[in-house]
Design a protein around this motif. Structure first.
Motif, short mmCIF file in Angstrom:
data_model
loop_
_atom_site.label_atom_id
_atom_site.label_comp_id
_atom_site.label_asym_id
_atom_site.label_seq_id
_atom_site.Cartn_x
_atom_site.Cartn_y
_atom_site.Cartn_z
N LEU A 32 48.25 17.97 7.17
CA LEU A 32 46.54 17.52 6.46
C LEU A 32 45.85 18.18 7.36
N TYR A 33 45.89 17.84 9.03
CA TYR A 33 44.73 18.67 9.58
C TYR A 33 44.83 20.53 9.12
N GLU A 34 46.08 20.87 8.79
CA GLU A 34 45.61 22.72 8.73
C GLU A 34 45.17 22.71 7.52
N ILE A 35 45.71 21.47 6.45
CA ILE A 35 44.61 21.90 4.42
C ILE A 35 43.25 21.29 5.16
N ARG A 36 42.57 20.92 5.80
CA ARG A 36 41.23 20.68 6.38
C ARG A 36 40.53 21.84 6.63
N GLN A 37 41.63 22.31 7.04
CA GLN A 37 41.24 23.50 8.20
C GLN A 37 41.07 24.71 7.28
N THR A 117 38.17 21.70 -6.80
CA THR A 117 36.80 22.17 -7.68
C THR A 117 34.96 22.10 -6.80
N ALA A 118 35.99 22.52 -5.83
CA ALA A 118 34.58 22.49 -4.51
C ALA A 118 34.43 24.15 -4.01
N PHE A 119 35.09 25.10 -4.68
CA PHE A 119 35.42 26.38 -4.83
C PHE A 119 34.89 26.70 -5.80
N PHE A 120 34.74 26.44 -7.03
CA PHE A 120 34.72 27.71 -8.78
C PHE A 120 34.31 26.71 -9.07
N LEU A 131 32.80 19.94 -1.69
CA LEU A 131 33.97 20.03 -0.93
C LEU A 131 33.38 18.70 0.21
N SER A 132 31.94 18.21 0.96
CA SER A 132 31.78 17.69 1.39
C SER A 132 32.08 16.51 1.52
N PHE A 133 32.66 15.79 -0.09
CA PHE A 133 33.19 15.02 0.06
C PHE A 133 34.27 14.51 0.53
N TYR A 134 35.23 16.17 -0.57
CA TYR A 134 36.10 16.18 -0.74
C TYR A 134 36.93 15.95 0.82
N LEU A 135 36.37 16.98 1.91
CA LEU A 135 36.10 16.32 3.56
C LEU A 135 36.24 15.59 4.46
N GLU A 136 35.76 14.44 3.37
CA GLU A 136 35.17 13.16 3.77
C GLU A 136 36.46 12.57 3.46
#
Length: 172
Positions: A32-37, A117-120, A131-136
């Motif tokens: 999970l940490y790797e996905i976040r990074q 969706t945060a990249f496209f 991206l902020s939403f999904y990181l949260e």
């Protein structure tokens, strides 16, 4: 003598199972940490390098996790081959296709699969908000997993060792 050796082997296997289960729980949180990074690295590369997404995802140093590297490579190849569908759909399909290999729970996989969706998106501001939403959301899931991790490790260790000892007692 054979009972003693058998008892030692069964007790050892109980301890080995406990160590293995604790390692799997720890590895899940690490993934999970790797996905976040990974999401942060992609965002940074996208903002600084201004390269197409297929080039960004094909970089070997994007993540240390082999399973995530494989997924990123699949997405990059699909984008480079100009397969039908939007980039976010290709992202989503790649993560769902590799669900078993990634070992993520349904909620975690849903967040990760939708994070594409945060990249496209249509523009940079929209991408940053997404991206902020999904990181949260991912941070919330990581927090929940961290809270549960210690309890899961204690339970897994205790049940495995006690189960092994009970089996030894039954065999004697």
């Amino acid at each position: 003598m054979l009972k003693l050796i058998g008892g030692i082997l069964v007790a050892g296997s109980g301890v080995g199972l406990a160590v293995s289960m604790i390692g799997e729980i720890r590895q899940h949180l690490q993934r999970l940490y790797e996905i976040r990074q990974l999401l942060l690295n992609i965002s940074g590369e996208e903002a600084l390098a201004l390269l197409p997404m297929e080039h960004i995802l094909d970089k070997p140093g994007l993540t240390k996790d082999a399973a995530l590297q494989k997924v990123c490579r699949e997405i990059a190849e699909s984008l480079a081959a100009k397969k039908e569908g939007s980039g976010s759909e290709i992202w989503r399909e790649a993560f769902w296709k590799n669900q078993k290999e990634l070992g993520l729970h349904a909620a975690e996989l849903e967040i990760t699969a939708n994070a594409g969706t945060a990249f496209f998106g249509r523009n940079i501001k929209e991408n940053e908000k997404m991206l902020s939403f999904y990181l949260e959301r991912l941070d919330f899931v990581i927090g929940q997993e961290r809270k549960e991790q210690r309890e899961k490790q204690k339970v897994a260790g205790t049940v495995s060792v006690i189960g092994g000892m009970m089996l030894v007692i039954l065999l004697i």
